[in-house]
Write an enzyme that holds these catalytic residues in place. Structure first.
Site, PDB file in Angstrom:
ATOM      1  CG  ASP A  15      -3.351   4.364  -2.304  1.00 23.14           C
ATOM      2  OD1 ASP A  15      -2.685   3.339  -2.093  1.00 23.14           O
ATOM      3  OD2 ASP A  15      -4.261   4.744  -1.565  1.00 23.14           O
ATOM      4  CG  ASP A  45      -1.839   1.156   1.286  1.00 27.44           C
ATOM      5  OD1 ASP A  45      -1.997   1.841   0.258  1.00 27.44           O
ATOM      6  OD2 ASP A  45      -2.422   1.399   2.363  1.00 27.44           O
TER       7      ASP A  45
END
Ligand code: NAG
Ligand code: NAG
Length: 477
Positions: free
Chosen positions: A295, A105
């Site tokens: 992201d 992440d």
């Protein structure tokens, strides 16, 4: 618990002294493919999609060792879970090592593992057994991580953590004993945050940054090639996910130059400024809110109202959805539109296979679009410095991406043929005056037949701390 002990001063003590022994649990069953393939017809799981969008909005309201090792560049294999819903890799912790699959992440900075004392983890979650590590140490600090799609709470601990050939000892992480429903699913045991320390709830140095500080990386960067299975009706719930290269890039997966653009802030998210968006080559109006987090932990693309309206208004037949799907738009399933985004350099096209999430209902000829309004509904308002856009996997599947710490920047390049190729040739910024005839995206699209269906019985909710969205559906054939 002594909440007054702040992280860097937290005392780490032998785990067995610091914490109660974990509860006994049923033996773990860890299937490789844990669910049936969801290739069955159905309608969009609108509740879950709406919840995911809300989660993304919520998320952004929130605000060593001295061992010397040879610097390296290493490829880490990734797994694609739930037809591009999330991308994870194996991380080991403890002595002897216990292996877990963690979401990668770049939109958050904490590292956590679900532990054996987790009473709220879903059944089957592989759990860290702290008492089985001879090197683990626990602090007295208990913290809660607020993710877009839920919360995880646990004790700050430290132990040896490894990924591929890289080891950080000690690495601080959170040994999670409470998670909200659906935060992690099945084979996943936690999240590895790959953004900067400045947004780590624990205050701890992220694993990748520890490698950087210890001069373990050949170059101050890591790179992603992530795969697309959204357009593959035969896809299993887990498929090869691509490659994370720690310490550099792997030229096997890209071609041409890597276009680096400076990160617009340092120490937190991997930020970029959206310089322009075009739809079939024509520049659209996106308003002034252009700060974007790049992201990997978010499945889709969230953008401010002005940009979402500008983009979808340029797509013939696109209509805004309402009710629980407010913020999303649908468009005719047969439409082969190309949306391209520039961050100051080339304009990178997004494949229709990523933009089109499948029909909005059984037999419907309108399909759900993967770019949604992050502001609509709650009007959270943007705190200074927080991202206004969340550019997730819908975009990142179309490029090779490089996250460079020094100077802080993000680079994109065209994927090589070996990596499946990019969705079209990147164009210059603002292509309004050009021909507008971007190459047809590669890969066949059978979007007219696709439908969104719940993934298995439970749906996937993969959160990322401040990161994002997790889709909860896959496409049916
Ligand atoms: C997370 O925690 C906050 C406050 O502690 C709470 O308001 C929120 O509902 C929680 N979210 C979930 C998904 O449990
Ligand atoms: C790049 O990736 C290819 C394909 O996986 C692999 O064979 C090669 O060893 C990698 N190169 C480097 C320098 O790691």
């Amino acid at each position: 618990m002594l909440p007054s002990i702040i992280f860097p001063l937290a005392l780490f003590v032998s785990y067995s002294v610091a914490a109660a022994p974990p509860r006994h649990r049923e033996p773990l069953h860890i299937p490789v493919l844990r669910r049936q393939n969801a290739r069955r017809s159905g309608t969009a799981d609108l509740d879950r999609i709406a919840a995911s969008a809300q989660a993304t909005k919520d998320k952004f309201r929130l605000t060593s060792s001295s061992l010397s090792r040879r610097a390296q560049t290493t490829d880490i294999g990734i797994t694609n879970q739930g037809q591009d819903t999330s991308y994870f890799a194996q991380v080991s912790v403890g002595t002897p090592p216990q292996n877990f699959d963690l979401v990668l992440d770049t939109g958050s900075s904490d590292l956590w593992f679900a532990t054996a004392s987790c009473v709220s983890c879903s059944q089957g979650t592989p759990l860290l057994q702290p008492t089985r590590s001879t090197t683990i140490q626990a602090s007295s600090q208990r913290i809660s991580l607020s993710y877009g799609s839920g919360n995880a709470t646990g004790i700050v601990m430290q132990d040896t953590v490894s990924m591929g050939p890289f080891t950080v000892n000690p690495q601080v992480f959170i040994a999670v004993d409470q998670v909200s429903d659906g935060l992690i699913d099945g084979q996943l045991s936690g999240i590895m945050g790959l953004a900067f320390q400045g947004i780590a709830n624990s205050g701890a140095l992220p694993f990748w940054q520890a490698l950087l500080n210890q001069n373990q990386l050949t170059n101050p960067e890591f790179s992603f090639f992530i795969t697309r299975f959204l357009n593959d009706p035969t896809a299993q719930s887990e498929e090869p996910g691509g490659v994370l290269t720690l310490g550099g890039t792997n030229s096997t997966f890209f071609q041409g130059n890597i276009d680096f653009q400076p990160s617009t802030s340092t120490g937190g998210f991997w930020l970029q400024s959206v310089a322009g968006v075009s739809v079939d080559g024509k520049t659209v109006s996106i308003g002034n809110a252009v700060t974007a987090a790049i992201d990997t932990g978010t499945t889709l693309i969230g953008a401010p109202t002005a940009a979402v309206n500008g983009i979808w208004s340029a797509v013939k037949g696109a209509v805004p959805l309402s009710g629980q799907m407010a913020g999303f738009w649908s468009f005719p399933c047969s439409t082969q539109v190309t949306v391209s985004i520039s961050f100051g350099g080339p304009s990178w096209p997004i494949s229709i296979d990523d933009l089109n999430l499948g029909t909005v209902g059984a037999g419907n000829s309108q399909c759900l679009g993967a770019i949604f309004d992050i502001e609509l509904g709650t009007g959270p308002g943007q705190a200074a410095g927080t991202p206004e856009w969340i550019v997730g996997d819908t975009f990142l599947k179309n490029v090779y991406s490089v996250f460079r710490a020094q100077p802080p920047s993000v680079g994109f390049a065209q994927l090589s043929a070996a990596a499946g190729g990019s969705s079209g040739t990147p164009g210059p910024v603002g292509t309004a005056k050009l021909t507008g005839s971007l190459p047809t995206p590669t890969g066949g699209s059978n979007s007219a037949q696709r439908q969104l269906v719940p993934f298995g019985n439970t749906g996937i909710v993969v959160a990322s701390a401040l990161s994002l969205l997790t889709t909860v559906f896959v496409l049916a054939a």
